[in-house]
Design a protein around this motif. Structure first.
Motif, PDB file in Angstrom:
ATOM      1  N   VAL A  58       2.352   2.038  -8.579  1.00 24.23           N
ATOM      2  CA  VAL A  58       1.294   2.973  -8.197  1.00 24.23           C
ATOM      3  C   VAL A  58       0.338   2.318  -7.203  1.00 24.23           C
ATOM      4  O   VAL A  58      -0.125   1.200  -7.402  1.00 24.23           O
ATOM      5  N   GLY A  59       0.077   3.015  -6.119  1.00 28.82           N
ATOM      6  CA  GLY A  59      -0.909   2.571  -5.142  1.00 28.82           C
ATOM      7  C   GLY A  59      -0.439   1.500  -4.188  1.00 28.82           C
ATOM      8  O   GLY A  59      -1.240   0.952  -3.445  1.00 28.82           O
ATOM      9  N   SER A  60       0.847   1.199  -4.162  1.00 27.85           N
ATOM     10  CA  SER A  60       1.329   0.175  -3.229  1.00 27.85           C
ATOM     11  C   SER A  60       2.246   0.816  -2.194  1.00 27.85           C
ATOM     12  O   SER A  60       2.942   1.791  -2.456  1.00 27.85           O
ATOM     13  N   VAL A  61       2.219   0.238  -1.013  1.00 25.08           N
ATOM     14  CA  VAL A  61       3.008   0.738   0.104  1.00 25.08           C
ATOM     15  C   VAL A  61       3.441  -0.478   0.926  1.00 25.08           C
ATOM     16  O   VAL A  61       2.721  -1.481   0.973  1.00 25.08           O
ATOM     17  N   PRO A  62       4.616  -0.460   1.539  1.00 28.95           N
ATOM     18  CA  PRO A  62       5.038  -1.624   2.332  1.00 28.95           C
ATOM     19  C   PRO A  62       4.072  -1.941   3.479  1.00 28.95           C
ATOM     20  O   PRO A  62       3.760  -3.104   3.717  1.00 28.95           O
ATOM     21  N   SER A  63       3.601  -0.918   4.188  1.00 32.80           N
ATOM     22  CA  SER A  63       2.682  -1.146   5.295  1.00 32.80           C
ATOM     23  C   SER A  63       1.709   0.029   5.399  1.00 32.80           C
ATOM     24  O   SER A  63       2.100   1.137   5.761  1.00 32.80           O
ATOM     25  N   ALA A  64       0.443  -0.248   5.085  1.00 36.81           N
ATOM     26  CA  ALA A  64      -0.577   0.801   5.156  1.00 36.81           C
ATOM     27  C   ALA A  64      -0.805   1.243   6.602  1.00 36.81           C
ATOM     28  O   ALA A  64      -1.095   2.404   6.868  1.00 36.81           O
ATOM     29  N   VAL A  65      -0.633   0.315   7.547  1.00 32.22           N
ATOM     30  CA  VAL A  65      -0.831   0.645   8.962  1.00 32.22           C
ATOM     31  C   VAL A  65       0.243   1.633   9.429  1.00 32.22           C
ATOM     32  O   VAL A  65      -0.058   2.607  10.126  1.00 32.22           O
ATOM     33  N   MET A  66       1.483   1.407   9.048  1.00 33.29           N
ATOM     34  CA  MET A  66       2.559   2.324   9.445  1.00 33.29           C
ATOM     35  C   MET A  66       2.393   3.695   8.783  1.00 33.29           C
ATOM     36  O   MET A  66       2.639   4.722   9.416  1.00 33.29           O
ATOM     37  N   GLU A 100      -5.646   6.306  -2.861  1.00 35.39           N
ATOM     38  CA  GLU A 100      -5.567   5.076  -2.068  1.00 35.39           C
ATOM     39  C   GLU A 100      -4.194   4.447  -2.218  1.00 35.39           C
ATOM     40  O   GLU A 100      -3.589   4.478  -3.285  1.00 35.39           O
ATOM     41  N   TRP A 101      -3.747   3.833  -1.119  1.00 37.54           N
ATOM     42  CA  TRP A 101      -2.546   3.015  -1.105  1.00 37.54           C
ATOM     43  C   TRP A 101      -2.913   1.703  -0.425  1.00 37.54           C
ATOM     44  O   TRP A 101      -3.619   1.699   0.582  1.00 37.54           O
ATOM     45  N   ALA A 102      -2.411   0.584  -0.945  1.00 36.19           N
ATOM     46  CA  ALA A 102      -2.695  -0.727  -0.357  1.00 36.19           C
ATOM     47  C   ALA A 102      -1.384  -1.469  -0.141  1.00 36.19           C
ATOM     48  O   ALA A 102      -0.393  -1.243  -0.833  1.00 36.19           O
ATOM     49  N   ASP A 103      -1.379  -2.365   0.845  1.00 38.07           N
ATOM     50  CA  ASP A 103      -0.198  -3.191   1.075  1.00 38.07           C
ATOM     51  C   ASP A 103      -0.509  -4.646   0.731  1.00 38.07           C
ATOM     52  O   ASP A 103      -1.620  -4.986   0.319  1.00 38.07           O
ATOM     53  N   LEU A 109      -5.235   2.264   2.669  1.00 37.88           N
ATOM     54  CA  LEU A 109      -5.304   3.596   3.253  1.00 37.88           C
ATOM     55  C   LEU A 109      -5.915   4.527   2.214  1.00 37.88           C
ATOM     56  O   LEU A 109      -5.443   4.600   1.081  1.00 37.88           O
ATOM     57  N   ARG A 110      -6.962   5.238   2.597  1.00 35.07           N
ATOM     58  CA  ARG A 110      -7.631   6.194   1.716  1.00 35.07           C
ATOM     59  C   ARG A 110      -7.418   7.579   2.294  1.00 35.07           C
ATOM     60  O   ARG A 110      -7.733   7.832   3.453  1.00 35.07           O
ATOM     61  N   GLY A 116      -5.522  21.022  -1.507  1.00 40.44           N
ATOM     62  CA  GLY A 116      -4.115  20.647  -1.544  1.00 40.44           C
ATOM     63  C   GLY A 116      -3.553  20.147  -0.229  1.00 40.44           C
ATOM     64  O   GLY A 116      -2.373  19.850  -0.130  1.00 40.44           O
ATOM     65  N   ARG A 117      -4.392  20.031   0.794  1.00 37.07           N
ATOM     66  CA  ARG A 117      -3.947  19.567   2.115  1.00 37.07           C
ATOM     67  C   ARG A 117      -4.753  18.352   2.543  1.00 37.07           C
ATOM     68  O   ARG A 117      -5.930  18.228   2.219  1.00 37.07           O
ATOM     69  N   LEU A 118      -4.114  17.479   3.303  1.00 36.61           N
ATOM     70  CA  LEU A 118      -4.770  16.275   3.798  1.00 36.61           C
ATOM     71  C   LEU A 118      -5.866  16.660   4.776  1.00 36.61           C
ATOM     72  O   LEU A 118      -5.604  17.283   5.795  1.00 36.61           O
ATOM     73  N   ALA A 119      -7.101  16.293   4.454  1.00 34.74           N
ATOM     74  CA  ALA A 119      -8.239  16.642   5.299  1.00 34.74           C
ATOM     75  C   ALA A 119      -8.693  15.448   6.127  1.00 34.74           C
ATOM     76  O   ALA A 119      -8.868  15.554   7.336  1.00 34.74           O
ATOM     77  N   ARG A 120      -8.888  14.310   5.482  1.00 35.72           N
ATOM     78  CA  ARG A 120      -9.364  13.100   6.166  1.00 35.72           C
ATOM     79  C   ARG A 120      -8.653  11.891   5.602  1.00 35.72           C
ATOM     80  O   ARG A 120      -8.260  11.882   4.440  1.00 35.72           O
ATOM     81  N   TRP A 121      -8.521  10.876   6.432  1.00 35.56           N
ATOM     82  CA  TRP A 121      -7.957   9.616   5.978  1.00 35.56           C
ATOM     83  C   TRP A 121      -8.527   8.499   6.831  1.00 35.56           C
ATOM     84  O   TRP A 121      -8.945   8.713   7.960  1.00 35.56           O
ATOM     85  N   ASP A 122      -8.554   7.298   6.239  1.00 40.61           N
ATOM     86  CA  ASP A 122      -9.005   6.138   7.013  1.00 40.61           C
ATOM     87  C   ASP A 122      -8.296   4.895   6.507  1.00 40.61           C
ATOM     88  O   ASP A 122      -7.847   4.824   5.369  1.00 40.61           O
ATOM     89  N   LEU A 123      -8.193   3.933   7.395  1.00 36.58           N
ATOM     90  CA  LEU A 123      -7.529   2.671   7.112  1.00 36.58           C
ATOM     91  C   LEU A 123      -8.593   1.594   7.031  1.00 36.58           C
ATOM     92  O   LEU A 123      -9.406   1.448   7.947  1.00 36.58           O
ATOM     93  N   ARG A 124      -8.577   0.850   5.951  1.00 40.32           N
ATOM     94  CA  ARG A 124      -9.527  -0.244   5.771  1.00 40.32           C
ATOM     95  C   ARG A 124      -8.753  -1.546   5.677  1.00 40.32           C
ATOM     96  O   ARG A 124      -7.813  -1.661   4.913  1.00 40.32           O
TER      97      ARG A 124
END
Length: 140
Positions: A58-66, A100-103, A109-110, A116-124
């Motif tokens: 849960v909450g992990s991703v290979p690359s948050a930037v990608m 949130e997802w983190a690599d 990535l938040r 039910g739809r993606l409104a905003r996102w940001d990369l930290r």
């Protein structure tokens, strides 16, 4: 009710009405069968996305930037889960849903969902990860 739900129900009712006008009760049965089949396909698709995402931590991703590069406004959560490959860590509950997802590098990535739809996102990124990415030069 959102616009997609209203459109879906309107099309379903229209299919049943056209079936009745064209072929009577057999048309109603046929139209109802098609509507139920479509609903089962959508349900199966959502379950498959959730099953695949649940297999990863849960909450992990290979690359948050990608993942950040692939996002578009208006995406559904199931679409984002397919891209991420895992369930997101839920940050808030009200009124918008935030996940949130983190690599491994510390990038996070938040994503904020509204209706039910993606409104905003940001990369930290961690400050040291940003500094190391800026100092690296391409080989060549």
């Amino acid at each position: 009710m959102n616009r997609d739900a209203v459109l879906s129900w309107t099309l379903g009712v229209a299919a049943v009405a056209v079936g009745y006008v064209q072929w009577g009760w057999q048309g109603v049965v046929f139209a109802t069968t098609i509507v139920v089949f479509w609903m089962l396909l959508q349900f199966s698709r959502a379950l498959r996305a959730m099953r695949e995402a649940a297999a990863a931590p849960v909450g992990s991703v290979p690359s948050a930037v990608m993942l950040h590069a692939k996002l578009r406004a208006g995406m559904r959560l199931t679409q984002l889960l397919r891209l991420a490959g895992s369930l997101g860590r839920r940050v808030t509950h009200e009124p918008q849903e935030v996940y949130e997802w983190a690599d491994a590098s510390g990038a996070c990535l938040r994503a904020e969902f509204d209706g039910g739809r993606l409104a905003r996102w940001d990369l930290r990124r961690l400050p040291e990860a940003v500094a190391s990415a800026q100092t690296q030069t391409p080989a060549g």
